[in-house]
Design an enzyme around this catalytic site. Structure first.
Site, mmCIF file in Angstrom:
data_model
loop_
_atom_site.group_PDB
_atom_site.id
_atom_site.type_symbol
_atom_site.label_atom_id
_atom_site.label_comp_id
_atom_site.label_asym_id
_atom_site.label_seq_id
_atom_site.Cartn_x
_atom_site.Cartn_y
_atom_site.Cartn_z
ATOM 1 N N GLU A 82 -9.727 -1.993 -14.917
ATOM 2 C CA GLU A 82 -9.486 -1.118 -13.754
ATOM 3 C C GLU A 82 -8.213 -0.322 -13.998
ATOM 4 O O GLU A 82 -7.212 -0.875 -14.441
ATOM 5 C CB GLU A 82 -9.319 -1.978 -12.489
ATOM 6 C CG GLU A 82 -9.208 -1.145 -11.219
ATOM 7 C CD GLU A 82 -8.819 -1.997 -10.000
ATOM 8 O OE1 GLU A 82 -9.549 -2.953 -9.660
ATOM 9 O OE2 GLU A 82 -7.770 -1.699 -9.406
ATOM 10 N N GLU A 134 -7.255 -9.568 -9.853
ATOM 11 C CA GLU A 134 -5.793 -9.437 -9.919
ATOM 12 C C GLU A 134 -5.100 -10.576 -9.186
ATOM 13 O O GLU A 134 -4.808 -10.457 -7.993
ATOM 14 C CB GLU A 134 -5.352 -8.107 -9.308
ATOM 15 C CG GLU A 134 -5.777 -6.892 -10.094
ATOM 16 C CD GLU A 134 -5.260 -5.586 -9.496
ATOM 17 O OE1 GLU A 134 -4.606 -5.599 -8.432
ATOM 18 O OE2 GLU A 134 -5.514 -4.540 -10.117
HETATM 19 C C1 IDC Z 1 -8.123 -0.459 -2.953
HETATM 20 C C2 IDC Z 1 -9.107 0.595 -2.502
HETATM 21 C C3 IDC Z 1 -8.938 0.853 -1.020
HETATM 22 C C4 IDC Z 1 -9.059 -0.464 -0.262
HETATM 23 C C5 IDC Z 1 -8.047 -1.469 -0.835
HETATM 24 C C6 IDC Z 1 -8.139 -2.842 -0.184
HETATM 25 O O1 IDC Z 1 -8.917 1.763 -3.263
HETATM 26 O O2 IDC Z 1 -9.905 1.784 -0.569
HETATM 27 O O3 IDC Z 1 -8.785 -0.256 1.103
HETATM 28 O O4 IDC Z 1 -8.283 -1.630 -2.209
HETATM 29 O O5 IDC Z 1 -9.315 -3.474 -0.492
HETATM 30 C C7 IDC Z 1 -6.075 -2.592 -7.101
HETATM 31 C C8 IDC Z 1 -7.243 -3.369 -6.636
HETATM 32 C C9 IDC Z 1 -8.213 -2.491 -5.888
HETATM 33 C C10 IDC Z 1 -7.474 -1.496 -5.019
HETATM 34 C C11 IDC Z 1 -6.710 -0.541 -5.934
HETATM 35 C C12 IDC Z 1 -5.941 0.533 -5.182
HETATM 36 O O6 IDC Z 1 -7.894 -4.056 -7.664
HETATM 37 O O7 IDC Z 1 -9.031 -3.325 -5.095
HETATM 38 O O8 IDC Z 1 -8.432 -0.748 -4.288
HETATM 39 N N1 IDC Z 1 -5.789 -1.336 -6.752
HETATM 40 O O9 IDC Z 1 -5.018 -0.045 -4.306
HETATM 41 N N2 IDC Z 1 -5.119 -3.015 -7.916
HETATM 42 C C13 IDC Z 1 -4.200 -2.050 -8.049
HETATM 43 C C14 IDC Z 1 -4.619 -0.953 -7.327
#
Ligand code: IDC
Length: 330
Positions: free
Chosen positions: A257, A169
């Site tokens: 995702e 992303e």
């Molecule tokens: C989130 C995880 C969380 C972690 C965070 C930071 O759920 O546990 O602490 O990342 O690394 C994304 C991202 C994905 C995110 C997820 C939710 O690709 O890494 O995971 N998210 O925030 N894009 C939109 C949402």
């Protein structure tokens, strides 16, 4: 031919057949799944039949390595009917591939290798995801990405079930022009080793601005797709409109995702909006992968935080989101 000779001849043929096929399954178990191609906006198999991939993403491979195991992948395939697993390799963040030391990089590469082996044995497609996030611009680790993907593509060029996602992303205002210049280099690096694997390219604004990308996609290569991500607690019709615009312009999309919580990965689930998204994805045959296979205390975790098992889950081990997601696969 005499009867006895005929039998001898036939049994020789049989032995040869057994030897040959046994050899090929042990060496090239990877050949079991049909290679996929991009046709129009969709993925198709060799016969031109549309294939909709659907599956589960790991959480970061550094955080939750325990779920990368054979029984876990077999369970997802057999019990949940998922046909795809995504291996999320954070580049930065906690023990990231680019921020940690050499030993950490080696351990992560080994985990990916195991992940690919388990997915192959389970009969699943596997997406190797270069998970940029806080490092919002893929150019930051461009050199590392080129080296990494060259290595992966050379290792897995015979695996018809491996797909490459080259920048999760991009965000922080990183433009499509910047991403495009990065993507061209990484695609070229992969293609120097593997002429056919499907490559999925991240899009601006946390992989949402696919409509912008549709105006100037990368030319000169086959089997490229573009990333669309959504979290139904935050994203609804507006984002679907962008997706529809992109599809109308012929851009192949892959939802590598998604969740139905809010975009933080936490908060209340929006099942109603989630259902609208699923209807859309199914009607366009767009592949989708749910975030995330862990028991972390957050609503986007597929397992309950009280569940300590890393395979062999029962319905009661799944979080409300996990239950919802698994229903979509069936
Ligand atoms: C989130 C995880 C969380 C972690 C965070 C930071 O759920 O546990 O602490 O990342 O690394 C994304 C991202 C994905 C995110 C997820 C939710 O690709 O890494 O995971 N998210 O925030 N894009 C939109 C949402």
């Amino acid at each position: 031919m005499k009867k006895s000779r005929k039998w001898l001849y036939l049994s020789c043929l049989l032995v040869m057949f057994v030897v040959l096929t046994a050899g090929s399954t042990s060496v090239h178990a990877a050949g079991k799944l049909p290679a996929l191609k991009v046709k129009g906006t969709k993925l198709v198999n060799a016969k031109g039949k549309t294939v909709q991939l659907k599956g589960v993403s790991t959480h970061g491979l550094s955080w939750f390595p325990e779920y990368v195991n054979q029984k876990s992948f077999d369970h997802m395939k057999k019990k949940w009917k998922a046909n795809t697993v995504r291996l999320a390799l954070y580049t930065s963040d906690y023990n990231g591939y680019c921020t940690g030391d050499a030993a950490n990089r080696k351990a992560l590469e080994k985990r990916i290798d195991k992940g690919v082996q388990y997915a192959t044995k389970a009969g699943m497609y596997v997406i190797i995801d270069w998970h940029i996030l806080n490092d919002n611009n893929p150019k930051i680790y461009e050199k590392e990405a080129i080296a990494f993907f060259k290595k992966m593509a050379s290792k897995y060029k015979k695996h018809t079930n491996v797909l490459y996602e080259i920048c999760n992303e991009p965000n922080g205002g990183t433009s499509w022009e910047t991403i495009k210049s990065y993507a061209k280099k990484v695609v070229k690096a992969i293609r120097s080793k593997d002429k056919k694997a499907v490559i999925i390219i991240g899009t601006p604004n946390w992989s949402q601005d696919v409509d912008i990308v549709a105006d100037s996609p990368i030319k000169g290569y086959k089997n490229l797709m573009y990333t669309l991500h959504f979290y139904a607690g935050t994203h609804g019709e507006d984002l679907r409109t962008k997706a529809k615009t992109a599809l109308e312009k012929g851009l192949p999309l892959f939802v590598t995702e998604f969740g139905i919580s809010d975009a933080s990965g936490n908060g209340v689930l929006n099942k109603k909006e989630g259902a609208k998204w699923m209807k859309f994805l199914k009607s366009k045959k767009i592949g989708y992968v749910g975030w995330n296979l862990s028991n972390k205390e957050e609503s986007s975790a597929i397992l309950k935080s009280s569940c300590k098992k890393s395979f062999g889950w029962k319905e009661k081990d799944l979080s409300p989101w996990g239950k919802w997601l698994v229903k979509q696969f069936k």
